[in-house]
Design an enzyme around this catalytic site. Sequence first.
Site, PDB file in Angstrom:
ATOM      1  N   HIS A 112       5.004 -93.831  40.929  1.00  0.00           N
ATOM      2  CA  HIS A 112       4.599 -95.538  40.598  1.00  0.00           C
ATOM      3  C   HIS A 112       5.918 -96.343  40.462  1.00  0.00           C
ATOM      4  O   HIS A 112       5.472 -97.321  39.400  1.00  0.00           O
ATOM      5  CB  HIS A 112       2.942 -95.665  39.898  1.00  0.00           C
ATOM      6  CG  HIS A 112       2.192 -94.652  41.246  1.00  0.00           C
ATOM      7  ND1 HIS A 112       2.589 -94.478  42.542  1.00  0.00           N
ATOM      8  CD2 HIS A 112       1.145 -93.802  40.739  1.00  0.00           C
ATOM      9  CE1 HIS A 112       1.358 -94.410  42.914  1.00  0.00           C
ATOM     10  NE2 HIS A 112       0.515 -94.081  42.010  1.00  0.00           N
ATOM     11  N   HIS A 182      -3.743 -99.683  43.116  1.00  0.00           N
ATOM     12  CA  HIS A 182      -4.262 -98.370  42.449  1.00  0.00           C
ATOM     13  C   HIS A 182      -5.838 -98.552  42.124  1.00  0.00           C
ATOM     14  O   HIS A 182      -6.473 -97.821  41.436  1.00  0.00           O
ATOM     15  CB  HIS A 182      -2.733 -97.534  41.670  1.00  0.00           C
ATOM     16  CG  HIS A 182      -3.346 -96.324  41.620  1.00  0.00           C
ATOM     17  ND1 HIS A 182      -4.613 -95.338  41.744  1.00  0.00           N
ATOM     18  CD2 HIS A 182      -2.053 -95.161  42.547  1.00  0.00           C
ATOM     19  CE1 HIS A 182      -4.156 -93.746  41.643  1.00  0.00           C
ATOM     20  NE2 HIS A 182      -3.082 -94.042  41.793  1.00  0.00           N
ATOM     21  N   GLU A 319      -4.830 -95.198  48.819  1.00  0.00           N
ATOM     22  CA  GLU A 319      -4.066 -96.254  48.173  1.00  0.00           C
ATOM     23  C   GLU A 319      -2.757 -96.650  49.887  1.00  0.00           C
ATOM     24  O   GLU A 319      -1.909 -95.475  50.811  1.00  0.00           O
ATOM     25  CB  GLU A 319      -2.823 -95.826  47.784  1.00  0.00           C
ATOM     26  CG  GLU A 319      -3.509 -95.482  46.553  1.00  0.00           C
ATOM     27  CD  GLU A 319      -3.226 -94.260  45.535  1.00  0.00           C
ATOM     28  OE1 GLU A 319      -1.490 -94.590  44.793  1.00  0.00           O
ATOM     29  OE2 GLU A 319      -3.791 -93.308  45.495  1.00  0.00           O
TER      30      GLU A 319
END
Length: 355
Positions: A112, A182, A319
């Site tokens: 991420h 998220h 996601e």
Amino acid sequence: MTSIDSTPFGALADGTSIEKWTLTNASGVSASILTWGATIQSVYVPDRAGALANVTLGFADLAGYTDPAYLAGNPFLGSTVGRYANRIAGGAFTLDGETYKLSQNEGQTTLHGGSHGFDQRVWSATAVENGVRMSYLSADGEQGFPGTLTVSVTFTLDDDNGLRLDYTATTDRATVVALTNHAYWNLSGEGSGSVENHLLRIDAGHFTPVDSTLIPTGVLEPVDGTPFDFRSPHPIGARIRDEHPQLTTGRGYDHNYVLTDGSGALSTAAVVDDPASGRRLTITTTEPGLQFYAGNFLDGKIRGTSGRQYRQGDAFALETQHFPDSPNQPDFPSTVLRPGETWTSTTVHTFSVIG
């Protein structure tokens, strides 16, 4: 018409003020977004009896999001993640013959965006019709990524209870980009316990299996005959403990699904029903993939907005994304962005009720 309200949400250690922007539609449905990480902090939607409840995980104050203990095992509650959502193997990729070493924050993996990704940056906010636009300028070399990236995420809420996220990005140098949000969802209400009885449908006939480090192997594996087949609705927990090697590797579901449409048009990716409350979440997206994560690593150490603990299986994330490790997987859809191009992505979370 959606009302838009901005209120203070505390300040960072250096004195930088953080704002909470709350969007409320004519039915009283609301979504609050923070300038810290362009984070969805709360979403209030009705159950079948019309009672509103917050259905996303988060914190009541800024201290929760900036607590070093939380950041050490960051589950990215509601955050906009980037510059590259999901995982990049070995914390490196090669583009146009040049290799870029990235911030590694999951062993040798970049997850991420790295140890100080977009989730831990201050975004600027501007009101737009029915919503707010969050913007961020990511410097060349930030977390190891090339190019100065200009990013925006526009959050809008309509009277059909659709929370829409429109992403854009441009660069002054060839780079890779993949953004998502998220958010963790529990349609019975944040902090209410397990989501294993929620019924999930995912419009995908294949998924991308992973190795021991949760990096895709490069194979697109059919879901037929496996616990990964959600083409018809199944309870999230019905098969999560089945003897399947991929469930063992991920400690449950933590896998990218190859969406059936994948054309770049806005199409349905997933539908989730909560029989207890009657709430339904429908996710539509322009993205080719969807990461289904069943909250496997929530361990009770976090107390969220309600003051209750978040334990394993207390929420799920869906996601919308390009595939993990695409910069190192030439057969996956490309995530390369070049000067003169504009990267765009749209995802809509629509809330309704079932009988």
